[in-house]
Write a protein that holds these residues in place. Structure first.
Motif, mmCIF file in Angstrom:
data_model
loop_
_atom_site.group_PDB
_atom_site.id
_atom_site.type_symbol
_atom_site.label_atom_id
_atom_site.label_comp_id
_atom_site.label_asym_id
_atom_site.label_seq_id
_atom_site.Cartn_x
_atom_site.Cartn_y
_atom_site.Cartn_z
ATOM 1 N N VAL A 122 0.865 -1.186 0.000
ATOM 2 C CA VAL A 122 0.000 0.000 0.000
ATOM 3 C C VAL A 122 0.901 1.235 0.000
ATOM 4 O O VAL A 122 2.065 1.157 0.405
ATOM 5 C CB VAL A 122 -0.938 0.023 1.232
ATOM 6 N N PRO A 123 0.387 2.383 -0.449
ATOM 7 C CA PRO A 123 1.222 3.584 -0.402
ATOM 8 C C PRO A 123 1.767 3.832 1.006
ATOM 9 O O PRO A 123 1.043 3.692 2.000
ATOM 10 C CB PRO A 123 0.256 4.699 -0.832
ATOM 11 N N TRP A 124 3.040 4.162 1.074
ATOM 12 C CA TRP A 124 3.737 4.329 2.353
ATOM 13 C C TRP A 124 3.004 5.293 3.280
ATOM 14 O O TRP A 124 2.872 5.040 4.468
ATOM 15 C CB TRP A 124 5.170 4.788 2.098
ATOM 16 N N ASP A 125 2.497 6.381 2.734
ATOM 17 C CA ASP A 125 1.839 7.378 3.577
ATOM 18 C C ASP A 125 0.438 6.975 4.028
ATOM 19 O O ASP A 125 -0.173 7.662 4.840
ATOM 20 C CB ASP A 125 1.810 8.751 2.892
ATOM 21 N N ARG A 126 -0.061 5.830 3.560
ATOM 22 C CA ARG A 126 -1.375 5.326 3.982
ATOM 23 C C ARG A 126 -1.258 4.037 4.802
ATOM 24 O O ARG A 126 -2.256 3.379 5.086
ATOM 25 C CB ARG A 126 -2.272 5.063 2.757
ATOM 26 N N ARG A 127 -0.055 3.673 5.209
ATOM 27 C CA ARG A 127 0.169 2.396 5.879
ATOM 28 C C ARG A 127 -0.623 2.238 7.171
ATOM 29 O O ARG A 127 -1.155 1.158 7.444
ATOM 30 C CB ARG A 127 1.659 2.156 6.107
ATOM 31 N N GLU A 128 -0.714 3.290 7.984
ATOM 32 C CA GLU A 128 -1.456 3.179 9.254
ATOM 33 C C GLU A 128 -2.950 3.037 8.993
ATOM 34 O O GLU A 128 -3.633 2.270 9.678
ATOM 35 C CB GLU A 128 -1.158 4.373 10.151
ATOM 36 N N ASP A 129 -3.462 3.765 7.999
ATOM 37 C CA ASP A 129 -4.871 3.625 7.617
ATOM 38 C C ASP A 129 -5.146 2.195 7.144
ATOM 39 O O ASP A 129 -6.194 1.620 7.441
ATOM 40 C CB ASP A 129 -5.235 4.593 6.488
ATOM 41 N N ALA A 130 -4.216 1.649 6.376
ATOM 42 C CA ALA A 130 -4.383 0.291 5.857
ATOM 43 C C ALA A 130 -4.399 -0.728 6.993
ATOM 44 O O ALA A 130 -5.235 -1.638 7.014
ATOM 45 C CB ALA A 130 -3.271 -0.038 4.867
ATOM 46 N N LEU A 131 -3.492 -0.582 7.960
ATOM 47 C CA LEU A 131 -3.488 -1.486 9.113
ATOM 48 C C LEU A 131 -4.804 -1.410 9.880
ATOM 49 O O LEU A 131 -5.339 -2.426 10.323
ATOM 50 C CB LEU A 131 -2.311 -1.170 10.034
ATOM 51 N N ASP A 132 -5.335 -0.199 10.035
ATOM 52 C CA ASP A 132 -6.602 -0.025 10.722
ATOM 53 C C ASP A 132 -7.738 -0.710 9.954
ATOM 54 O O ASP A 132 -8.581 -1.396 10.548
ATOM 55 C CB ASP A 132 -6.894 1.461 10.907
ATOM 56 N N ALA A 133 -7.761 -0.555 8.636
ATOM 57 C CA ALA A 133 -8.787 -1.201 7.821
ATOM 58 C C ALA A 133 -8.722 -2.714 7.962
ATOM 59 O O ALA A 133 -9.753 -3.390 8.086
ATOM 60 C CB ALA A 133 -8.627 -0.805 6.342
ATOM 61 N N LEU A 134 -7.518 -3.270 7.957
ATOM 62 C CA LEU A 134 -7.352 -4.715 8.077
ATOM 63 C C LEU A 134 -7.699 -5.200 9.483
ATOM 64 O O LEU A 134 -8.238 -6.302 9.643
ATOM 65 C CB LEU A 134 -5.937 -5.119 7.688
ATOM 66 N N ALA A 135 -7.427 -4.386 10.501
ATOM 67 C CA ALA A 135 -7.796 -4.761 11.863
ATOM 68 C C ALA A 135 -9.321 -4.851 11.985
ATOM 69 O O ALA A 135 -9.841 -5.765 12.649
ATOM 70 C CB ALA A 135 -7.249 -3.741 12.866
ATOM 71 N N HIS A 136 -10.037 -3.935 11.340
ATOM 72 C CA HIS A 136 -11.501 -3.973 11.386
ATOM 73 C C HIS A 136 -12.040 -5.157 10.580
ATOM 74 O O HIS A 136 -13.090 -5.707 10.909
ATOM 75 C CB HIS A 136 -12.085 -2.665 10.864
ATOM 76 N N LEU A 137 -11.340 -5.550 9.557
ATOM 77 C CA LEU A 137 -11.766 -6.678 8.732
ATOM 78 C C LEU A 137 -11.673 -7.990 9.512
ATOM 79 O O LEU A 137 -12.546 -8.854 9.399
ATOM 80 C CB LEU A 137 -10.902 -6.769 7.474
ATOM 81 N N SER A 138 -10.644 -8.112 10.335
ATOM 82 C CA SER A 138 -10.444 -9.367 11.062
ATOM 83 C C SER A 138 -11.152 -9.383 12.403
ATOM 84 O O SER A 138 -11.116 -10.377 13.115
ATOM 85 C CB SER A 138 -8.939 -9.638 11.248
ATOM 86 N N ALA A 139 -11.802 -8.283 12.761
ATOM 87 C CA ALA A 139 -12.504 -8.229 14.055
ATOM 88 C C ALA A 139 -13.831 -8.948 14.018
ATOM 89 O O ALA A 139 -14.457 -9.109 13.037
ATOM 90 C CB ALA A 139 -12.706 -6.776 14.464
#
Length: 139
Positions: A122-139
């Motif tokens: 994912v774009p480097w500057d969106r990495r934290e947003d991406a981690l958050d999206a994936l955390a919500h996906l696996s919740a």
């Protein structure tokens, strides 16, 4: 004559279990996608995390040193997120769900599947947003 096909790949195929165990991990160093000619690919192969040959040349994913000589302001850097769950190469739907979760937030992604794990760039500057999206996906 009909032959039954069974998976001999390690890893899971149950979509709910795969998403529940996603366990995304961010690699600390940014990555770059390089495109080189076939004759120059051999020189860069030792540095490559991934290589893919196309008719026009070779795509390599390599580490990017922020302090190195190759820093260019307009060059896009990528964050590598490894999905810790062991998924089978013939698992259905996991990467589609991951891509959809990122797309919902407007985050582009380039997935790469390896033998045991999947990786999302994912774009480097969106990495934290991406981690958050994936955390919500696996919740």
């Amino acid at each position: 004559m009909t032959t039954a096909v069974t998976s001999t790949h390690p890893g899971g195929t149950d979509l709910h279990a795969l998403l529940a165990g996603l366990n995304p991990r961010l690699h600390p160093m940014p990555r770059r996608f390089l495109f080189v000619s076939h004759d120059k690919a051999a020189v860069r192969m030792q540095d490559a995390l991934m290589m893919f040959r196309e008719d026009e040349g070779v795509t390599l994913i390599v580490d990017h040193d922020l302090d190195g000589p190759e820093v260019v302001a307009d060059r896009l850097l990528w964050a590598q997120i490894t999905l810790g769950v062991e998924s089978s190469l013939d698992a259905v739907g996991m990467m589609a769900a991951v891509s959809a979760a990122l797309a919902t937030r407007g985050i582009s992604c380039n997935p790469v599947s390896a033998f045991l794990h999947d990786h999302v760039f994912v774009p480097w500057d969106r990495r934290e947003d991406a981690l958050d999206a994936l955390a919500h996906l696996s919740a």
